[in-house]
Design a protein around this motif. Structure first.
Motif, PDB file in Angstrom:
ATOM      1  N   GLN A   1     -11.030 -11.432 -19.960  1.00 53.64           N
ATOM      2  CA  GLN A   1      -9.856 -11.486 -20.820  1.00 53.64           C
ATOM      3  C   GLN A   1      -8.733 -12.325 -20.218  1.00 53.64           C
ATOM      4  OE1 GLN A   1      -7.881  -7.767 -21.506  1.00 53.64           O
ATOM      5  NE2 GLN A   1      -7.931  -7.139 -19.352  1.00 53.64           N
ATOM      6  N   HIS A   2      -8.704 -12.457 -18.902  1.00 56.42           N
ATOM      7  CA  HIS A   2      -7.648 -13.229 -18.264  1.00 56.42           C
ATOM      8  C   HIS A   2      -7.823 -14.733 -18.476  1.00 56.42           C
ATOM      9  CE1 HIS A   2      -5.984  -9.681 -16.459  1.00 56.42           C
ATOM     10  NE2 HIS A   2      -7.145  -9.369 -15.911  1.00 56.42           N
ATOM     11  N   TYR A   3      -8.966 -15.139 -19.006  1.00 59.88           N
ATOM     12  CA  TYR A   3      -9.198 -16.553 -19.292  1.00 59.88           C
ATOM     13  C   TYR A   3      -8.947 -16.870 -20.770  1.00 59.88           C
ATOM     14  CZ  TYR A   3     -11.494 -16.564 -14.740  1.00 59.88           C
ATOM     15  OH  TYR A   3     -11.769 -16.435 -13.400  1.00 59.88           O
ATOM     16  N   ASP A   4      -8.486 -15.893 -21.524  1.00 59.79           N
ATOM     17  CA  ASP A   4      -8.255 -16.054 -22.959  1.00 59.79           C
ATOM     18  C   ASP A   4      -6.785 -15.755 -23.230  1.00 59.79           C
ATOM     19  OD1 ASP A   4      -8.097 -15.440 -25.820  1.00 59.79           O
ATOM     20  OD2 ASP A   4     -10.285 -15.504 -25.784  1.00 59.79           O
ATOM     21  N   SER A   5      -6.034 -16.751 -23.722  1.00 55.99           N
ATOM     22  CA  SER A   5      -4.577 -16.640 -23.744  1.00 55.99           C
ATOM     23  C   SER A   5      -4.045 -15.646 -24.768  1.00 55.99           C
ATOM     24  CB  SER A   5      -3.953 -18.008 -23.997  1.00 55.99           C
ATOM     25  OG  SER A   5      -4.287 -18.478 -25.287  1.00 55.99           O
ATOM     26  N   ASP A   6      -4.634 -15.574 -25.962  1.00 54.47           N
ATOM     27  CA  ASP A   6      -4.037 -14.710 -26.979  1.00 54.47           C
ATOM     28  C   ASP A   6      -4.605 -13.300 -26.970  1.00 54.47           C
ATOM     29  OD1 ASP A   6      -6.537 -15.035 -28.102  1.00 54.47           O
ATOM     30  OD2 ASP A   6      -5.841 -16.072 -29.913  1.00 54.47           O
ATOM     31  N   LYS A   7      -5.641 -13.073 -26.167  1.00 57.75           N
ATOM     32  CA  LYS A   7      -6.250 -11.738 -26.036  1.00 57.75           C
ATOM     33  C   LYS A   7      -6.728 -11.181 -27.374  1.00 57.75           C
ATOM     34  CE  LYS A   7      -5.190 -11.668 -21.625  1.00 57.75           C
ATOM     35  NZ  LYS A   7      -4.559 -12.986 -21.534  1.00 57.75           N
ATOM     36  N   MET A   8      -7.038 -12.048 -28.321  1.00 55.97           N
ATOM     37  CA  MET A   8      -7.603 -11.629 -29.603  1.00 55.97           C
ATOM     38  C   MET A   8      -9.086 -11.947 -29.579  1.00 55.97           C
ATOM     39  SD  MET A   8      -5.141 -10.257 -31.268  1.00 55.97           S
ATOM     40  CE  MET A   8      -5.893 -10.113 -32.884  1.00 55.97           C
ATOM     41  N   PHE A   9      -9.924 -10.910 -29.569  1.00 51.48           N
ATOM     42  CA  PHE A   9     -11.358 -11.081 -29.351  1.00 51.48           C
ATOM     43  C   PHE A   9     -12.169 -10.681 -30.581  1.00 51.48           C
ATOM     44  CE2 PHE A   9      -9.719  -9.565 -25.082  1.00 51.48           C
ATOM     45  CZ  PHE A   9      -9.536 -10.856 -24.582  1.00 51.48           C
ATOM     46  N   PRO A  10     -12.918 -11.599 -31.177  1.00 50.67           N
ATOM     47  CA  PRO A  10     -13.836 -11.210 -32.244  1.00 50.67           C
ATOM     48  C   PRO A  10     -14.862 -10.208 -31.707  1.00 50.67           C
ATOM     49  CG  PRO A  10     -13.534 -13.589 -32.215  1.00 50.67           C
ATOM     50  CD  PRO A  10     -12.897 -13.062 -30.969  1.00 50.67           C
ATOM     51  N   ALA A  11     -15.071  -9.123 -32.441  1.00 52.50           N
ATOM     52  CA  ALA A  11     -16.015  -8.085 -32.017  1.00 52.50           C
ATOM     53  C   ALA A  11     -16.973  -7.792 -33.158  1.00 52.50           C
ATOM     54  CB  ALA A  11     -15.267  -6.816 -31.595  1.00 52.50           C
ATOM     55  N   LEU A  12     -18.266  -7.943 -32.892  1.00 50.51           N
ATOM     56  CA  LEU A  12     -19.291  -7.798 -33.917  1.00 50.51           C
ATOM     57  C   LEU A  12     -20.265  -6.688 -33.546  1.00 50.51           C
ATOM     58  CD1 LEU A  12     -20.132 -11.609 -34.263  1.00 50.51           C
ATOM     59  CD2 LEU A  12     -18.511 -10.304 -35.656  1.00 50.51           C
ATOM     60  N   GLY A  13     -20.924  -6.147 -34.555  1.00 50.19           N
ATOM     61  CA  GLY A  13     -22.003  -5.205 -34.334  1.00 50.19           C
ATOM     62  C   GLY A  13     -23.261  -5.720 -35.007  1.00 50.19           C
ATOM     63  N   PHE A  14     -24.412  -5.215 -34.576  1.00 55.96           N
ATOM     64  CA  PHE A  14     -25.667  -5.602 -35.235  1.00 55.96           C
ATOM     65  C   PHE A  14     -26.650  -4.433 -35.202  1.00 55.96           C
ATOM     66  CE2 PHE A  14     -25.930  -6.917 -30.786  1.00 55.96           C
ATOM     67  CZ  PHE A  14     -27.182  -6.482 -30.363  1.00 55.96           C
ATOM     68  N   GLY A  15     -27.510  -4.396 -36.243  1.00 58.69           N
ATOM     69  CA  GLY A  15     -28.554  -3.377 -36.290  1.00 58.69           C
ATOM     70  C   GLY A  15     -28.156  -2.074 -36.940  1.00 58.69           C
ATOM     71  N   ALA A  16     -27.120  -2.055 -37.800  1.00 57.38           N
ATOM     72  CA  ALA A  16     -26.659  -0.817 -38.422  1.00 57.38           C
ATOM     73  C   ALA A  16     -26.699  -0.922 -39.945  1.00 57.38           C
ATOM     74  CB  ALA A  16     -25.237  -0.493 -37.975  1.00 57.38           C
TER      75      ALA A  16
ATOM     76  N   PRO B   1     -18.270  -7.050 -38.651  1.00 58.94           N
ATOM     77  CA  PRO B   1     -17.061  -6.932 -37.828  1.00 58.94           C
ATOM     78  C   PRO B   1     -16.780  -5.467 -37.497  1.00 58.94           C
ATOM     79  CG  PRO B   1     -16.455  -7.295 -40.105  1.00 58.94           C
ATOM     80  CD  PRO B   1     -17.949  -7.401 -40.052  1.00 58.94           C
ATOM     81  N   LEU B   2     -16.502  -5.171 -36.258  1.00 58.78           N
ATOM     82  CA  LEU B   2     -16.215  -3.796 -35.870  1.00 58.78           C
ATOM     83  C   LEU B   2     -14.915  -3.292 -36.484  1.00 58.78           C
ATOM     84  CD1 LEU B   2     -17.243  -3.642 -32.084  1.00 58.78           C
ATOM     85  CD2 LEU B   2     -18.642  -3.299 -34.135  1.00 58.78           C
ATOM     86  N   ASN B   3     -13.986  -4.213 -36.759  1.00 57.28           N
ATOM     87  CA  ASN B   3     -12.701  -3.796 -37.343  1.00 57.28           C
ATOM     88  C   ASN B   3     -12.744  -3.723 -38.863  1.00 57.28           C
ATOM     89  OD1 ASN B   3     -12.689  -6.468 -38.122  1.00 57.28           O
ATOM     90  ND2 ASN B   3     -10.828  -7.031 -37.018  1.00 57.28           N
ATOM     91  N   GLY B   4     -13.907  -4.033 -39.462  1.00 58.31           N
ATOM     92  CA  GLY B   4     -14.053  -3.971 -40.906  1.00 58.31           C
ATOM     93  C   GLY B   4     -13.500  -5.155 -41.653  1.00 58.31           C
ATOM     94  N   ASN B   5     -12.956  -6.140 -40.961  1.00 56.40           N
ATOM     95  CA  ASN B   5     -12.346  -7.315 -41.595  1.00 56.40           C
ATOM     96  C   ASN B   5     -13.324  -8.480 -41.550  1.00 56.40           C
ATOM     97  OD1 ASN B   5     -10.813  -9.532 -42.388  1.00 56.40           O
ATOM     98  ND2 ASN B   5      -8.966  -8.817 -41.352  1.00 56.40           N
ATOM     99  N   GLN B   6     -13.971  -8.751 -42.681  1.00 63.47           N
ATOM    100  CA  GLN B   6     -14.959  -9.829 -42.721  1.00 63.47           C
ATOM    101  C   GLN B   6     -14.332 -11.195 -42.478  1.00 63.47           C
ATOM    102  OE1 GLN B   6     -18.186  -9.730 -42.925  1.00 63.47           O
ATOM    103  NE2 GLN B   6     -18.621  -7.612 -43.519  1.00 63.47           N
ATOM    104  N   GLU B   7     -13.081 -11.367 -42.882  1.00 61.98           N
ATOM    105  CA  GLU B   7     -12.413 -12.663 -42.741  1.00 61.98           C
ATOM    106  C   GLU B   7     -11.944 -12.916 -41.313  1.00 61.98           C
ATOM    107  OE1 GLU B   7     -12.268 -14.976 -45.108  1.00 61.98           O
ATOM    108  OE2 GLU B   7     -13.484 -13.613 -46.315  1.00 61.98           O
ATOM    109  N   ASN B   8     -11.543 -11.869 -40.623  1.00 60.68           N
ATOM    110  CA  ASN B   8     -11.042 -12.027 -39.259  1.00 60.68           C
ATOM    111  C   ASN B   8     -11.465 -10.825 -38.407  1.00 60.68           C
ATOM    112  OD1 ASN B   8      -9.735 -12.655 -36.917  1.00 60.68           O
ATOM    113  ND2 ASN B   8      -7.661 -12.411 -37.735  1.00 60.68           N
ATOM    114  N   PRO B   9     -12.586 -10.947 -37.660  1.00 64.66           N
ATOM    115  CA  PRO B   9     -13.109  -9.831 -36.885  1.00 64.66           C
ATOM    116  C   PRO B   9     -12.434  -9.635 -35.524  1.00 64.66           C
ATOM    117  CG  PRO B   9     -14.573 -11.709 -36.680  1.00 64.66           C
ATOM    118  CD  PRO B   9     -13.482 -12.113 -37.638  1.00 64.66           C
ATOM    119  N   SER B  10     -11.301 -10.302 -35.288  1.00 60.12           N
ATOM    120  CA  SER B  10     -10.663 -10.249 -33.978  1.00 60.12           C
ATOM    121  C   SER B  10      -9.955  -8.920 -33.740  1.00 60.12           C
ATOM    122  CB  SER B  10      -9.664 -11.398 -33.810  1.00 60.12           C
ATOM    123  OG  SER B  10     -10.330 -12.646 -33.820  1.00 60.12           O
ATOM    124  N   CYS B  11     -10.060  -8.435 -32.505  1.00 63.85           N
ATOM    125  CA  CYS B  11      -9.392  -7.215 -32.077  1.00 63.85           C
ATOM    126  C   CYS B  11      -8.401  -7.550 -30.968  1.00 63.85           C
ATOM    127  CB  CYS B  11     -10.404  -6.189 -31.555  1.00 63.85           C
ATOM    128  SG  CYS B  11     -11.637  -5.685 -32.772  1.00 63.85           S
TER     129      CYS B  11
END
Length: 319
Positions: free
Chosen positions: A88-103, A116-126
């Motif tokens: 995370q220290h190499y990513d300036s905005d600390k906004m990370f897309p998070a995905l799931g698979f197999g559910a 998307p883990l956050n439920g937002n298909q347009e922007n999965p960033s957390c």
């Protein structure tokens, strides 16, 4: 070679002549490291993909790798934290897309290998690692663990975003956390071979006691992977097994080991450094920007490029 100088006389029985070599030009080139590119403003875009297949066990039971204990982190959360706290220290905005698979997803129970883990298909960033953990726990309460274990969709997802910015200003890292044997090996190999020409890398962290021998094939340290007769241009996959039991007893030691692995992946391993530098040079020119443009910690310099995820911006990270 004619030098314009008179030949020396014979001395004894062995004649010799005096010759002169003219050096017309020379060049001194400095070889930049991957860390130089990071210091110079190259942004790391970190994406997480988590295995939600049924082989992980029922999250309500203590034997599950997804067990939601109120007292301690489960295997997936520990692995995510150990790797994420470093990268995370190499990513300036600390906004990370998070995905799931197999559910199976509500409300219709369709199986997804890229949700998307956050439920937002347009922007999965957390927002930060804590944001990913919150979205992960929320998903465990709403989706049904199912299967199979397919990697190709999330690899293709990140590759698509990496392909959108090919000027050397961004480098994508996909972290896949999984418990078992991959189900779509052929499709994943093809996706990796196609992604090998892009500015991205893949870290696969295996949790639990399942057999991971098949996935070693994806880690092309010894034999470069191929698909449909096409050889991957470079090795972009690193495989790491993670033990939650040992990490609970010696979390500092395990985290230190993951730190070492991440640093090796990012910029210290000579072969991988050459691989990543070659792709950056192909995409963005021969040398990085001066290191003073961006401070390493936080990377909050003026040359920050926008993320390639589409859709309205998600909530920003404070600070």
């Amino acid at each position: 070679m004619h030098t314009g100088l008179p030949a020396e006389p014979y001395r004894g029985t062995r004649p010799y002549s005096q010759e002169m070599v003219t050096l017309l030009s020379f060049a001194v080139e400095s070889e930049s490291t991957f860390l130089d590119y990071i210091k110079g403003g190259t942004q790391i875009n970190f994406t997480v993909a988590i295995d939600f297949t049924a082989s992980n066990g029922n999250p309500s039971q203590s034997t599950s790798l997804h067990y939601m204990s109120p007292y301690q982190l489960n295997a997936y959360a520990l692995a995510l934290t150990a790797v994420g706290e470093i990268i995370q220290h190499y990513d300036s905005d600390k906004m990370f897309p998070a995905l799931g698979f197999g559910a199976k997803l509500p409300p219709d129970g369709r199986v997804s290998h890229e949700f998307p883990l956050n439920g937002n298909q347009e922007n999965p960033s957390c927002c930060g690692i804590d944001g990913i953990l919150e979205a992960y726990h929320s998903s465990l309460r709403t989706v049904q663990l199912y299967g199979p274990t397919n990697f190709a969709p999330v690899v293709t997802h990140v590759a698509r975003n990496a392909a959108a910015v090919q000027d050397g200003s961004q480098y994508s890292v996909l972290l896949i956390i999984t418990d078992g044997v991959i189900s779509d090996m052929a499709q994943t190999k093809e996706a990796i071979v196609n992604a090998a020409k892009l500015p991205m890398s893949i870290i696969i962290v295996g949790v639990g006691q399942a057999e991971f021998d098949a996935m070693v094939e994806l880690d092309g340290d010894d034999v470069r992977i191929s698909s449909r007769g096409k050889l991957a241009e470079r090795d972009i996959v690193q495989l790491q097994r993670f033990s939650p039991l040992s990490s609970r007893r010696e979390h500092g030691s395990i985290q230190a080991g993951m730190v070492q692995e991440e640093l090796r992946v990012l910029h210290l391993h000579p072969k991988e450094a050459r691989n990543r530098l070659s792709i950056l040079r192909q995409l963005g020119g021969g040398s990085p920007s001066p290191p003073h443009i961006c401070a390493l910690q936080g990377l909050r310099g003026p040359h920050r490029q926008p993320r390639t995820e589409h859709g309205p911006p998600g909530p920003g990270c404070a600070g």
